[in-house]
Scaffold this motif. Structure first.
Motif, PDB file in Angstrom:
ATOM      1  N   VAL A  27      26.031  41.899  36.019  1.00  0.00           N
ATOM      2  CA  VAL A  27      26.820  40.730  35.599  1.00  0.00           C
ATOM      3  C   VAL A  27      25.953  39.477  35.699  1.00  0.00           C
ATOM      4  CG1 VAL A  27      28.847  39.316  36.112  1.00  0.00           C
ATOM      5  CG2 VAL A  27      28.961  41.814  36.361  1.00  0.00           C
ATOM      6  N   PRO A  28      25.910  38.632  34.643  1.00  0.00           N
ATOM      7  CA  PRO A  28      25.115  37.406  34.710  1.00  0.00           C
ATOM      8  C   PRO A  28      25.783  36.321  35.539  1.00  0.00           C
ATOM      9  CG  PRO A  28      26.237  37.538  32.609  1.00  0.00           C
ATOM     10  CD  PRO A  28      26.529  38.839  33.318  1.00  0.00           C
ATOM     11  N   PHE A  29      25.064  35.255  35.762  1.00  0.00           N
ATOM     12  CA  PHE A  29      25.534  34.095  36.527  1.00  0.00           C
ATOM     13  C   PHE A  29      26.771  33.497  35.858  1.00  0.00           C
ATOM     14  CE2 PHE A  29      25.008  29.440  37.521  1.00  0.00           C
ATOM     15  CZ  PHE A  29      25.235  29.543  38.887  1.00  0.00           C
ATOM     16  N   GLY A  30      27.727  33.055  36.645  1.00  0.00           N
ATOM     17  CA  GLY A  30      28.978  32.524  36.120  1.00  0.00           C
ATOM     18  C   GLY A  30      28.901  31.061  35.738  1.00  0.00           C
ATOM     19  N   SER A  82      28.368  41.770  51.958  1.00  0.00           N
ATOM     20  CA  SER A  82      28.225  40.323  51.793  1.00  0.00           C
ATOM     21  C   SER A  82      27.666  39.980  50.415  1.00  0.00           C
ATOM     22  CB  SER A  82      27.299  39.765  52.875  1.00  0.00           C
ATOM     23  OG  SER A  82      27.834  39.989  54.162  1.00  0.00           O
ATOM     24  N   LEU A  83      26.668  40.737  49.976  1.00  0.00           N
ATOM     25  CA  LEU A  83      26.096  40.518  48.647  1.00  0.00           C
ATOM     26  C   LEU A  83      27.132  40.790  47.560  1.00  0.00           C
ATOM     27  CD1 LEU A  83      22.626  42.178  49.266  1.00  0.00           C
ATOM     28  CD2 LEU A  83      23.005  39.745  48.757  1.00  0.00           C
ATOM     29  N   PHE A  84      27.887  41.868  47.715  1.00  0.00           N
ATOM     30  CA  PHE A  84      28.931  42.207  46.755  1.00  0.00           C
ATOM     31  C   PHE A  84      29.948  41.069  46.659  1.00  0.00           C
ATOM     32  CE2 PHE A  84      33.094  43.976  45.711  1.00  0.00           C
ATOM     33  CZ  PHE A  84      32.821  44.740  44.578  1.00  0.00           C
ATOM     34  N   TYR A  85      30.352  40.536  47.792  1.00  0.00           N
ATOM     35  CA  TYR A  85      31.313  39.436  47.809  1.00  0.00           C
ATOM     36  C   TYR A  85      30.753  38.206  47.092  1.00  0.00           C
ATOM     37  CZ  TYR A  85      33.966  35.460  49.541  1.00  0.00           C
ATOM     38  OH  TYR A  85      34.692  34.285  49.623  1.00  0.00           O
ATOM     39  N   TYR A  86      29.521  37.828  47.424  1.00  0.00           N
ATOM     40  CA  TYR A  86      28.911  36.646  46.811  1.00  0.00           C
ATOM     41  C   TYR A  86      28.774  36.823  45.298  1.00  0.00           C
ATOM     42  CZ  TYR A  86      25.367  33.371  45.245  1.00  0.00           C
ATOM     43  OH  TYR A  86      24.702  32.415  44.529  1.00  0.00           O
ATOM     44  N   LEU A  87      28.298  37.986  44.865  1.00  0.00           N
ATOM     45  CA  LEU A  87      28.130  38.234  43.437  1.00  0.00           C
ATOM     46  C   LEU A  87      29.475  38.233  42.715  1.00  0.00           C
ATOM     47  CD1 LEU A  87      25.444  41.075  43.635  1.00  0.00           C
ATOM     48  CD2 LEU A  87      25.063  38.685  42.955  1.00  0.00           C
ATOM     49  N   ASN A  88      30.500  38.768  43.354  1.00  0.00           N
ATOM     50  CA  ASN A  88      31.829  38.778  42.763  1.00  0.00           C
ATOM     51  C   ASN A  88      32.364  37.359  42.574  1.00  0.00           C
ATOM     52  OD1 ASN A  88      34.964  38.626  43.664  1.00  0.00           O
ATOM     53  ND2 ASN A  88      34.647  40.396  42.335  1.00  0.00           N
ATOM     54  N   ARG A  89      32.180  36.514  43.563  1.00  0.00           N
ATOM     55  CA  ARG A  89      32.695  35.153  43.497  1.00  0.00           C
ATOM     56  C   ARG A  89      31.892  34.274  42.532  1.00  0.00           C
ATOM     57  NH1 ARG A  89      37.549  34.118  44.924  1.00  0.00           N
ATOM     58  NH2 ARG A  89      36.967  31.960  45.293  1.00  0.00           N
ATOM     59  N   THR A  90      30.614  34.601  42.337  1.00  0.00           N
ATOM     60  CA  THR A  90      29.706  33.719  41.620  1.00  0.00           C
ATOM     61  C   THR A  90      29.393  34.205  40.212  1.00  0.00           C
ATOM     62  OG1 THR A  90      28.673  33.379  43.795  1.00  0.00           O
ATOM     63  CG2 THR A  90      27.569  32.387  41.909  1.00  0.00           C
ATOM     64  N   ASN A 104      32.722  35.197  34.984  1.00  0.00           N
ATOM     65  CA  ASN A 104      34.119  35.513  34.694  1.00  0.00           C
ATOM     66  C   ASN A 104      34.755  36.493  35.681  1.00  0.00           C
ATOM     67  OD1 ASN A 104      36.120  34.678  32.984  1.00  0.00           O
ATOM     68  ND2 ASN A 104      35.949  36.455  31.636  1.00  0.00           N
ATOM     69  N   GLY A 105      34.178  36.593  36.882  1.00  0.00           N
ATOM     70  CA  GLY A 105      34.753  37.464  37.891  1.00  0.00           C
ATOM     71  C   GLY A 105      34.595  38.945  37.625  1.00  0.00           C
ATOM     72  N   LEU A 106      33.666  39.304  36.737  1.00  0.00           N
ATOM     73  CA  LEU A 106      33.508  40.713  36.378  1.00  0.00           C
ATOM     74  C   LEU A 106      32.799  41.502  37.473  1.00  0.00           C
ATOM     75  CD1 LEU A 106      32.384  40.408  32.643  1.00  0.00           C
ATOM     76  CD2 LEU A 106      34.577  41.266  33.482  1.00  0.00           C
ATOM     77  N   CYS A 107      33.116  42.792  37.539  1.00  0.00           N
ATOM     78  CA  CYS A 107      32.353  43.738  38.358  1.00  0.00           C
ATOM     79  C   CYS A 107      31.904  44.827  37.404  1.00  0.00           C
ATOM     80  CB  CYS A 107      33.229  44.314  39.476  1.00  0.00           C
ATOM     81  SG  CYS A 107      32.343  45.481  40.537  1.00  0.00           S
ATOM     82  N   ARG A 108      30.623  44.838  37.054  1.00  0.00           N
ATOM     83  CA  ARG A 108      30.142  45.721  35.992  1.00  0.00           C
ATOM     84  C   ARG A 108      28.797  46.322  36.390  1.00  0.00           C
ATOM     85  NH1 ARG A 108      28.863  42.550  30.728  1.00  0.00           N
ATOM     86  NH2 ARG A 108      26.905  42.231  31.861  1.00  0.00           N
ATOM     87  N   PHE A 109      28.655  47.612  36.112  1.00  0.00           N
ATOM     88  CA  PHE A 109      27.418  48.328  36.426  1.00  0.00           C
ATOM     89  C   PHE A 109      26.908  49.029  35.170  1.00  0.00           C
ATOM     90  CE2 PHE A 109      29.845  47.895  40.262  1.00  0.00           C
ATOM     91  CZ  PHE A 109      28.912  47.616  41.238  1.00  0.00           C
ATOM     92  N   LEU A 115      47.859  36.467  53.462  1.00  0.00           N
ATOM     93  CA  LEU A 115      46.443  36.683  53.180  1.00  0.00           C
ATOM     94  C   LEU A 115      46.247  36.888  51.682  1.00  0.00           C
ATOM     95  CD1 LEU A 115      45.470  39.121  56.075  1.00  0.00           C
ATOM     96  CD2 LEU A 115      44.946  36.686  55.908  1.00  0.00           C
ATOM     97  N   GLU A 116      45.434  36.041  51.086  1.00  0.00           N
ATOM     98  CA  GLU A 116      45.145  36.150  49.663  1.00  0.00           C
ATOM     99  C   GLU A 116      44.014  37.155  49.439  1.00  0.00           C
ATOM    100  OE1 GLU A 116      46.740  34.770  47.232  1.00  0.00           O
ATOM    101  OE2 GLU A 116      48.060  33.511  48.448  1.00  0.00           O
ATOM    102  N   PRO A 117      44.015  37.846  48.293  1.00  0.00           N
ATOM    103  CA  PRO A 117      42.875  38.707  47.968  1.00  0.00           C
ATOM    104  C   PRO A 117      41.602  37.861  47.908  1.00  0.00           C
ATOM    105  CG  PRO A 117      44.721  39.149  46.497  1.00  0.00           C
ATOM    106  CD  PRO A 117      45.076  37.914  47.272  1.00  0.00           C
ATOM    107  N   PRO A 118      40.564  38.220  48.656  1.00  0.00           N
ATOM    108  CA  PRO A 118      39.379  37.373  48.719  1.00  0.00           C
ATOM    109  C   PRO A 118      38.416  37.535  47.554  1.00  0.00           C
ATOM    110  CG  PRO A 118      39.106  39.252  50.166  1.00  0.00           C
ATOM    111  CD  PRO A 118      40.491  39.349  49.599  1.00  0.00           C
ATOM    112  N   ILE A 119      38.603  38.583  46.739  1.00  0.00           N
ATOM    113  CA  ILE A 119      37.713  38.807  45.601  1.00  0.00           C
ATOM    114  C   ILE A 119      38.492  38.739  44.301  1.00  0.00           C
ATOM    115  CG2 ILE A 119      35.990  40.133  46.879  1.00  0.00           C
ATOM    116  CD1 ILE A 119      37.269  42.692  45.726  1.00  0.00           C
ATOM    117  N   LYS A 120      37.766  38.480  43.222  1.00  0.00           N
ATOM    118  CA  LYS A 120      38.351  38.496  41.881  1.00  0.00           C
ATOM    119  C   LYS A 120      38.314  39.937  41.372  1.00  0.00           C
ATOM    120  CE  LYS A 120      36.210  33.996  41.001  1.00  0.00           C
ATOM    121  NZ  LYS A 120      35.276  33.250  40.119  1.00  0.00           N
TER     122      LYS A 120
END
Length: 277
Positions: free
Chosen positions: A133-136, A109-117, A120-125, A5-10
């Motif tokens: 985080v802006p659009f990738g 689900s939103l967190f996953y989509y935002l992480n993938r999209t 640069n794969g950032l998670c920033r608040f 199983l691969e990590p599904p998020i960046k």
């Protein structure tokens, strides 16, 4: 045969590159519970597959995602690599945060989509806790909708939100700590992780009776901090897959150990690119 199983998020600072070393170190301690105070993208736990694990993070949205994956998350929101859709989903995620409702499958689900999209794969608040985080910029993005394959692996693992000092750690636990790096950008959650936190973590790890492994950016003060606390310190050139600037050149990383060293695990100096200091 065990399903890989691969990590599904960046995740910034993800440790897939270190898992060969950690697997050899942990192989002698599989009877022990794995404790990760900074679970991040879960690359280490998914590679080590411990029978028991305590996995934590200060980022409540990350832990909500993993808890929903643990239950068998199936994503039902629209997912496309689309600029307008991204900002609609980001607005909805921040609306849930503002209303203190960012928990459950929709938020996950939103967190996953935002992480993938996101960029640069950032998670920033920001300082008020909103995701900013802006659009990738990608050629294309792949998404997973069904996470039920992860349930058998995660079922017995305990997931917690909070600071490492609040974890109910047992004396014989195997701790692997990979905190936010000693670099300028450290706001992966609402609260920053500064130098005082780095010192507090290192001292907490040094006080643990069981095996400990820690990794971090190999800055001079980080190396000195862990050496002065009695850790065996090595460095390794590692890839940088995610950064604020898009920098991808290799960087030296620290691997520090206590109560169970590389030689005892049969890892010679120079193996896996490790350099003793």
């Amino acid at each position: 045969m065990e399903v890989r199983l691969e990590p599904p998020i960046k995740w910034a600072g993800g440790k897939r590159w270190l898992t060969p070393v950690l697997m050899e170190l942990y192989s002698r301690h599989r009877h022990r519970r794995l404790v990760e105070p900074f679970v991040g993208g879960m690359a280490v736990a998914l590679a080590l597959r411990p029978e028991r694990a305590l996995l934590a993070d200060r980022n409540e949205h990350l832990i909500n995602f993993w808890r929903e994956v643990q239950k068998g998350l199936v994503v039902e929101i629209p997912m496309e690599y689309d600029h307008d859709l991204y900002y609609r989903h980001r607005e909805r995620f921040n609306e849930l945060i503002s209303r203190d409702e960012a928990h459950g499958p929709e938020a996950a689900s939103l967190f996953y989509y935002l992480n993938r999209t996101g960029y640069n794969g950032l998670c920033r608040f920001n300082s008020t806790g909103l995701f900013n985080v802006p659009f990738g910029r990608y050629k294309n993005v792949t998404y997973r909708r069904d996470f039920r394959e992860y349930v058998p692996v995660l079922r017995s693992w305990e997931l917690r939100v909070g600071d490492f000092e609040n974890l109910a750690v047992e004396a014989d636990d195997f701790i692997y700590a990979d905190p936010p790096y000693d670099v300028e950008f450290t706001r992966y959650a609402k609260d920053d992780f500064g130098w005082e936190d780095q010192e507090r973590l290192a001292k907490w790890l040094a006080a643990h009776a069981g095996p400990v492994v820690a990794s971090n950016q190999a800055t001079p003060r980080v190396l000195a901090l862990y050496r002065d606390l009695g850790f065996t310190v090595s460095t390794k050139s590692a890839p940088r897959r995610i950064s604020c600037t898009g920098e991808r050149s290799p960087a030296d990383e620290m691997v520090a150990q206590r109560n169970g060293d590389l030689r005892a695990a049969g890892i010679a100096e120079g193996e896996h690119g490790l350099r003793a200091l």
